[in-house]
Design an enzyme around this catalytic site. Structure first.
Site, PDB file in Angstrom:
ATOM      1  N   LYS A  11      40.449 -37.180 -14.322  1.00  0.00           N
ATOM      2  CA  LYS A  11      40.818 -37.441 -15.719  1.00  0.00           C
ATOM      3  C   LYS A  11      41.271 -38.881 -15.947  1.00  0.00           C
ATOM      4  CE  LYS A  11      45.261 -34.971 -15.438  1.00  0.00           C
ATOM      5  NZ  LYS A  11      45.299 -35.051 -13.965  1.00  0.00           N
ATOM      6  N   ARG A  86      51.304 -30.526 -20.589  1.00  0.00           N
ATOM      7  CA  ARG A  86      50.961 -29.604 -19.490  1.00  0.00           C
ATOM      8  C   ARG A  86      51.658 -28.265 -19.602  1.00  0.00           C
ATOM      9  NH1 ARG A  86      49.865 -33.152 -14.093  1.00  0.00           N
ATOM     10  NH2 ARG A  86      49.553 -35.001 -15.326  1.00  0.00           N
ATOM     11  N   ARG A 125      41.198 -38.861  -1.244  1.00  0.00           N
ATOM     12  CA  ARG A 125      41.981 -39.919  -1.895  1.00  0.00           C
ATOM     13  C   ARG A 125      43.243 -40.218  -1.088  1.00  0.00           C
ATOM     14  NH1 ARG A 125      43.865 -39.007  -8.018  1.00  0.00           N
ATOM     15  NH2 ARG A 125      45.644 -37.893  -7.156  1.00  0.00           N
ATOM     16  N   ARG A 131      48.684 -41.716  -1.800  1.00  0.00           N
ATOM     17  CA  ARG A 131      49.625 -41.304  -2.851  1.00  0.00           C
ATOM     18  C   ARG A 131      50.566 -40.258  -2.256  1.00  0.00           C
ATOM     19  NH1 ARG A 131      47.621 -39.634  -8.882  1.00  0.00           N
ATOM     20  NH2 ARG A 131      48.902 -37.788  -8.506  1.00  0.00           N
ATOM     21  N   ARG A 142      50.300 -28.241  -6.890  1.00  0.00           N
ATOM     22  CA  ARG A 142      49.927 -28.839  -8.180  1.00  0.00           C
ATOM     23  C   ARG A 142      48.810 -28.043  -8.849  1.00  0.00           C
ATOM     24  NH1 ARG A 142      48.745 -34.139  -5.564  1.00  0.00           N
ATOM     25  NH2 ARG A 142      47.717 -34.853  -7.455  1.00  0.00           N
TER      26      ARG A 142
HETATM   27  P1  ADP Z   1      47.789 -34.954 -11.135  1.00  0.00           P
HETATM   28  O1  ADP Z   1      47.149 -34.445 -12.386  1.00  0.00           O
HETATM   29  O2  ADP Z   1      46.820 -35.281 -10.054  1.00  0.00           O
HETATM   30  O3  ADP Z   1      48.878 -34.064 -10.620  1.00  0.00           O
HETATM   31  P2  ADP Z   1      49.138 -37.214 -12.548  1.00  0.00           P
HETATM   32  O4  ADP Z   1      49.021 -38.624 -12.115  1.00  0.00           O
HETATM   33  O5  ADP Z   1      48.581 -36.872 -13.872  1.00  0.00           O
HETATM   34  O6  ADP Z   1      48.415 -36.397 -11.381  1.00  0.00           O
HETATM   35  O7  ADP Z   1      50.669 -36.732 -12.475  1.00  0.00           O
HETATM   36  C1  ADP Z   1      51.433 -36.956 -11.324  1.00  0.00           C
HETATM   37  C2  ADP Z   1      52.775 -36.241 -11.418  1.00  0.00           C
HETATM   38  O8  ADP Z   1      53.513 -36.766 -12.524  1.00  0.00           O
HETATM   39  C3  ADP Z   1      52.732 -34.736 -11.663  1.00  0.00           C
HETATM   40  O9  ADP Z   1      52.546 -33.985 -10.480  1.00  0.00           O
HETATM   41  C4  ADP Z   1      54.111 -34.512 -12.283  1.00  0.00           C
HETATM   42  O10 ADP Z   1      55.125 -34.521 -11.297  1.00  0.00           O
HETATM   43  C5  ADP Z   1      54.300 -35.751 -13.136  1.00  0.00           C
HETATM   44  N1  ADP Z   1      53.783 -35.519 -14.510  1.00  0.00           N
HETATM   45  C6  ADP Z   1      52.754 -36.168 -15.112  1.00  0.00           C
HETATM   46  N2  ADP Z   1      52.561 -35.705 -16.361  1.00  0.00           N
HETATM   47  C7  ADP Z   1      53.479 -34.741 -16.567  1.00  0.00           C
HETATM   48  C8  ADP Z   1      53.793 -33.864 -17.644  1.00  0.00           C
HETATM   49  N3  ADP Z   1      53.095 -33.892 -18.795  1.00  0.00           N
HETATM   50  N4  ADP Z   1      54.819 -33.006 -17.488  1.00  0.00           N
HETATM   51  C9  ADP Z   1      55.537 -32.967 -16.370  1.00  0.00           C
HETATM   52  N5  ADP Z   1      55.289 -33.737 -15.295  1.00  0.00           N
HETATM   53  C10 ADP Z   1      54.288 -34.629 -15.387  1.00  0.00           C
END
Ligand code: ADP
Length: 196
Positions: A11, A86, A125, A131, A142
């Site tokens: 995404k 989310r 990755r 990461r 996740r």
């Molecule tokens: P991914 O979708 O691979 O988990 P992201 O880079 O989108 O990776 O998000 C990384 C982390 O940031 C998530 O695992 C969470 O801990 C936090 N995070 C990101 N967006 C949100 C959200 N909308 N609500 C809560 N936590 C979030």
């Protein structure tokens, strides 16, 4: 518009490309959190407690951060949110922000891919970028959270009739073409030049 997808669905990559093509700012909550972690800000210190375990940062923290970001000038004429909302509570909060700003969601794009493909992409990755939340047990957690909480978010937008689903499997360009085609069908916001 929003882009929603499980971890590893690409995404972030697609969000950047859509942002370039449509000329709207892409805002990734994951990137904002990571930048804060790196900078050692109070927000970063708080977020890190959750991110390393693959948990969601609490809604209260995330909602406030998004509200601040969306109030900036570059988001006034539209934006692409990547990674938010989310949870259903975040959907409700975003509805409030948008209503107050007299804005409306055009398209919610969901990128799909099956879990085993996602796990293998993310493990790849992890070997390349390291990461801190890309190890197998955190990755699976996740993914579980995505199924438990974020699929309900997707269903909510489907009921509103603004969901566009795109298969995230395949080459990056191929997926971008699918995404742009699907946005155009859903909202009419993107018209490919003749011949494409
Ligand atoms: P991914 O979708 O691979 O988990 P992201 O880079 O989108 O990776 O998000 C990384 C982390 O940031 C998530 O695992 C969470 O801990 C936090 N995070 C990101 N967006 C949100 C959200 N909308 N609500 C809560 N936590 C979030």
């Amino acid at each position: 518009m929003l882009i929603i997808g499980p971890p590893g669905s690409g995404k972030g990559t697609q969000a950047e490309r859509i942002s370039e093509r449509l000329g709207v700012v892409a805002i990734s909550t994951g990137d904002i959190f990571r930048a804060n972690v790196k900078g050692g800000t109070p927000l970063g210190v708080e977020a890190r407690k959750y991110m390393d375990n693959g948990d969601f940062v609490p809604d209260s923290v995330t909602n406030e951060m998004v509200r601040n970001r969306l109030s900036q000038d570059d988001a006034r004429n539209g934006f692409l949110l990547d990674g938010y909302p989310r949870t259903i509570a975040q959907v409700d909060y975003l509805d409030g922000i948008l209503a107050a700003a007299d804005q409306e969601l055009g398209v919610v794009l969901q990128l799909t891919a099956d879990d085993e493909e996602l796990v293998s992409r993310l493990l790849g990755r992890a070997r390349e970028t390291g990461r801190s939340d890309d190890n197998e047990s955190v990755i699976r957690h996740r993914l579980d959270l995505y199924h438990q909480q974020t699929e309900a978010v997707v269903a909510r937008y489907a009921r509103r009739g603004i969901l566009a689903q795109v298969d995230g499997l395949g080459g990056i360009d191929e997926v971008t073409d699918r995404v742009l085609g699907s946005i155009s069908e859903q909202a009419g916001v993107y018209r490919p030049p003749a011949g494409l």
